[in-house]
Write an enzyme that holds these catalytic residues in place. Structure first.
Site, PDB file in Angstrom:
ATOM      1  N   GLU A 121       8.852 -57.832 -36.878  1.00  0.00           N
ATOM      2  CA  GLU A 121       8.788 -57.072 -35.612  1.00  0.00           C
ATOM      3  C   GLU A 121       9.354 -55.662 -35.769  1.00  0.00           C
ATOM      4  O   GLU A 121       9.294 -54.848 -34.854  1.00  0.00           O
ATOM      5  CB  GLU A 121       9.580 -57.800 -34.516  1.00  0.00           C
ATOM      6  CG  GLU A 121       8.787 -58.799 -33.710  1.00  0.00           C
ATOM      7  CD  GLU A 121       7.474 -58.246 -33.192  1.00  0.00           C
ATOM      8  OE1 GLU A 121       7.492 -57.218 -32.495  1.00  0.00           O
ATOM      9  OE2 GLU A 121       6.422 -58.831 -33.469  1.00  0.00           O
ATOM     10  N   ASP A 157      -5.959 -26.894 -50.984  1.00  0.00           N
ATOM     11  CA  ASP A 157      -6.316 -28.140 -50.296  1.00  0.00           C
ATOM     12  C   ASP A 157      -6.351 -27.942 -48.791  1.00  0.00           C
ATOM     13  O   ASP A 157      -5.732 -27.022 -48.255  1.00  0.00           O
ATOM     14  CB  ASP A 157      -5.260 -29.218 -50.590  1.00  0.00           C
ATOM     15  CG  ASP A 157      -5.468 -29.869 -51.938  1.00  0.00           C
ATOM     16  OD1 ASP A 157      -6.607 -29.881 -52.416  1.00  0.00           O
ATOM     17  OD2 ASP A 157      -4.470 -30.359 -52.502  1.00  0.00           O
ATOM     18  N   PRO A 195       5.896 -46.987 -36.713  1.00  0.00           N
ATOM     19  CA  PRO A 195       4.782 -46.427 -35.934  1.00  0.00           C
ATOM     20  C   PRO A 195       5.279 -45.593 -34.749  1.00  0.00           C
ATOM     21  O   PRO A 195       4.487 -44.886 -34.119  1.00  0.00           O
ATOM     22  CB  PRO A 195       4.011 -47.671 -35.462  1.00  0.00           C
ATOM     23  CG  PRO A 195       4.962 -48.804 -35.578  1.00  0.00           C
ATOM     24  CD  PRO A 195       5.923 -48.453 -36.673  1.00  0.00           C
ATOM     25  N   ARG A 209       2.770 -34.922 -55.286  1.00  0.00           N
ATOM     26  CA  ARG A 209       1.752 -34.029 -55.873  1.00  0.00           C
ATOM     27  C   ARG A 209       2.070 -32.560 -55.627  1.00  0.00           C
ATOM     28  O   ARG A 209       1.482 -31.687 -56.231  1.00  0.00           O
ATOM     29  CB  ARG A 209       0.344 -34.402 -55.401  1.00  0.00           C
ATOM     30  CG  ARG A 209       0.074 -34.157 -53.943  1.00  0.00           C
ATOM     31  CD  ARG A 209      -1.213 -34.843 -53.508  1.00  0.00           C
ATOM     32  NE  ARG A 209      -2.412 -34.229 -54.062  1.00  0.00           N
ATOM     33  CZ  ARG A 209      -2.955 -33.105 -53.623  1.00  0.00           C
ATOM     34  NH1 ARG A 209      -2.388 -32.459 -52.620  1.00  0.00           N
ATOM     35  NH2 ARG A 209      -4.039 -32.613 -54.168  1.00  0.00           N
TER      36      ARG A 209
HETATM   37  C1  LIG Z   1       4.491 -54.936 -37.723  1.00  0.00           C
HETATM   38  S1  LIG Z   1       5.348 -53.420 -37.904  1.00  0.00           S
HETATM   39  C2  LIG Z   1       6.438 -53.442 -36.510  1.00  0.00           C
HETATM   40  C3  LIG Z   1       5.893 -52.706 -35.335  1.00  0.00           C
HETATM   41  C4  LIG Z   1       6.830 -52.684 -34.144  1.00  0.00           C
HETATM   42  N1  LIG Z   1       6.955 -54.009 -33.567  1.00  0.00           N
HETATM   43  C5  LIG Z   1       6.305 -51.728 -33.084  1.00  0.00           C
HETATM   44  O1  LIG Z   1       5.480 -52.148 -32.267  1.00  0.00           O
HETATM   45  O2  LIG Z   1       6.683 -50.535 -33.101  1.00  0.00           O
HETATM   46  C6  LIG Z   1       6.408 -53.710 -39.264  1.00  0.00           C
HETATM   47  C7  LIG Z   1       6.816 -52.476 -40.027  1.00  0.00           C
HETATM   48  O3  LIG Z   1       5.675 -51.833 -40.566  1.00  0.00           O
HETATM   49  C8  LIG Z   1       5.923 -50.449 -40.691  1.00  0.00           C
HETATM   50  N2  LIG Z   1       4.838 -49.725 -39.988  1.00  0.00           N
HETATM   51  C9  LIG Z   1       3.892 -50.273 -39.201  1.00  0.00           C
HETATM   52  N3  LIG Z   1       3.041 -49.356 -38.743  1.00  0.00           N
HETATM   53  C10 LIG Z   1       3.435 -48.171 -39.261  1.00  0.00           C
HETATM   54  C11 LIG Z   1       2.950 -46.837 -39.147  1.00  0.00           C
HETATM   55  N4  LIG Z   1       1.901 -46.528 -38.405  1.00  0.00           N
HETATM   56  N5  LIG Z   1       3.601 -45.873 -39.831  1.00  0.00           N
HETATM   57  C12 LIG Z   1       4.692 -46.158 -40.584  1.00  0.00           C
HETATM   58  N6  LIG Z   1       5.196 -47.414 -40.724  1.00  0.00           N
HETATM   59  C13 LIG Z   1       4.580 -48.408 -40.073  1.00  0.00           C
HETATM   60  C14 LIG Z   1       7.292 -50.157 -40.101  1.00  0.00           C
HETATM   61  O4  LIG Z   1       8.229 -50.064 -41.140  1.00  0.00           O
HETATM   62  C15 LIG Z   1       7.514 -51.386 -39.242  1.00  0.00           C
HETATM   63  O5  LIG Z   1       8.885 -51.666 -39.058  1.00  0.00           O
END
Ligand SMILES: C[S@@+](CC[C@H](N)C(=O)[O-])C[C@H]1O[C@@H](n2cnc3c(N)ncnc32)[C@H](O)[C@@H]1O
Length: 246
Positions: A115, A167, A88, A152
């Site tokens: 985490e 698109d 994220p 795609r």
């Molecule tokens: C619970 S999340 C960890 C979030 C992290 N503790 C933070 O606050 O940045 C677990 C995993 O989900 C994935 N993930 C969660 N949200 C995401 C997003 N918006 N985009 C891409 N991957 C995401 C990532 O690979 C991340 O390591």
């Protein structure tokens, strides 16, 4: 094009990518999607892939060594592959990224859980992508969304099922509205121009609709969209009629 997914839950990745257009593209050999279990590169009897955080705190952190070993193995098979970390905290994934990533030929998606990653894993990847400003439980859904958007665009994948060229976002704007039969539904008629058979008129109407939609729903896109003189004139007119209504 080859897509590899590094995950602790490879089973999660099978079904959404195996049906419909992407399933057919796999059958025809246009794309290959493979999910790998990170645990296969973890050491010891218990094949541990995560550990408690230094400094304390809740949740587990994904260890760097299994990810490093997995990437070394996958890069040996595909030295030109681009490695993408799902997080994220990454750059928000956009259509322009999907277009650019088709040129890589091979992509490896690293999916986090718990985490998230030990910070040093960031040094092993080429790019970091987020799906948006929200937190998922794992990176698998993010990787699958990105794979769908990139795959795609691989030549031959869409076939006659649709054209990526018209698109939304392909030319920087939202797409024009679509209609199909019946001509009237719930008192709403298909615009006459679409029934006229006049191709130039239809193209003009569609362009105007694209500009109007984008202005109403995503005006931010207009800052970067490549616009012609005639587009600018239409936008000026749309803006002034909008202001006159207020
Ligand atoms: C619970 S999340 C960890 C979030 C992290 N503790 C933070 O606050 O940045 C677990 C995993 O989900 C994935 N993930 C969660 N949200 C995401 C997003 N918006 N985009 C891409 N991957 C995401 C990532 O690979 C991340 O390591």
């Amino acid at each position: 094009m080859k897509f590899d997914i590094l995950t602790l839950f490879p089973d999660l990745c099978a079904s959404p990518l195996s049906g419909s257009i992407l399933g057919k593209a796999s059958d025809r050999g246009l794309i290959t999607i493979q999910a790998h279990n990170l645990r296969d590169w973890a050491e010891g009897r218990h094949q541990v892939t995560d550990d408690i955080p230094y400094g304390g705190g809740d949740g587990m952190v994904m260890k760097p060594e299994p990810v490093a070993k997995a990437l070394t193995a996958l890069r040996q098979q595909n030295p030109a592959a681009r490695v993408l970390l799902m997080t994220p905290q990454g750059r928000t994934f956009r259509q322009s990224d999907a277009q650019r990533l088709t040129e890589a030929g091979s992509l490896i998606f690293v999916c986090g859980r718990y985490e998230g990653f030990d910070e040093r894993i960031r040094t092993l990847v080429d790019d970091e992508f987020s799906l948006g400003d929200f937190v998922l439980t794992g990176g698998e859904l993010a990787a699958m969304v990105m794979i769908d958007a990139v795959a795609r665009l691989v030549p031959g994948v869409l076939g006659s099922a649709g054209s990526a060229l018209t698109d939304s976002f392909a030319d920087g704007l939202l797409e024009h509205p679509h209609y199909t039969r019946p001509v009237e539904f719930n008192g709403l008629r298909v615009p006459d121009v679409l029934l006229s058979g006049h191709h130039a008129e239809i193209a003009r109407w569609r362009r105007r609709q694209q500009l109007q939609r984008t202005l109403e729903r995503r005006p931010d896109l207009l800052d970067d969209a490549p616009l012609s003189e005639s587009d600018r004139a239409i936008l000026k007119e749309l803006r002034s009629s909008h202001e006159a209504k207020q």
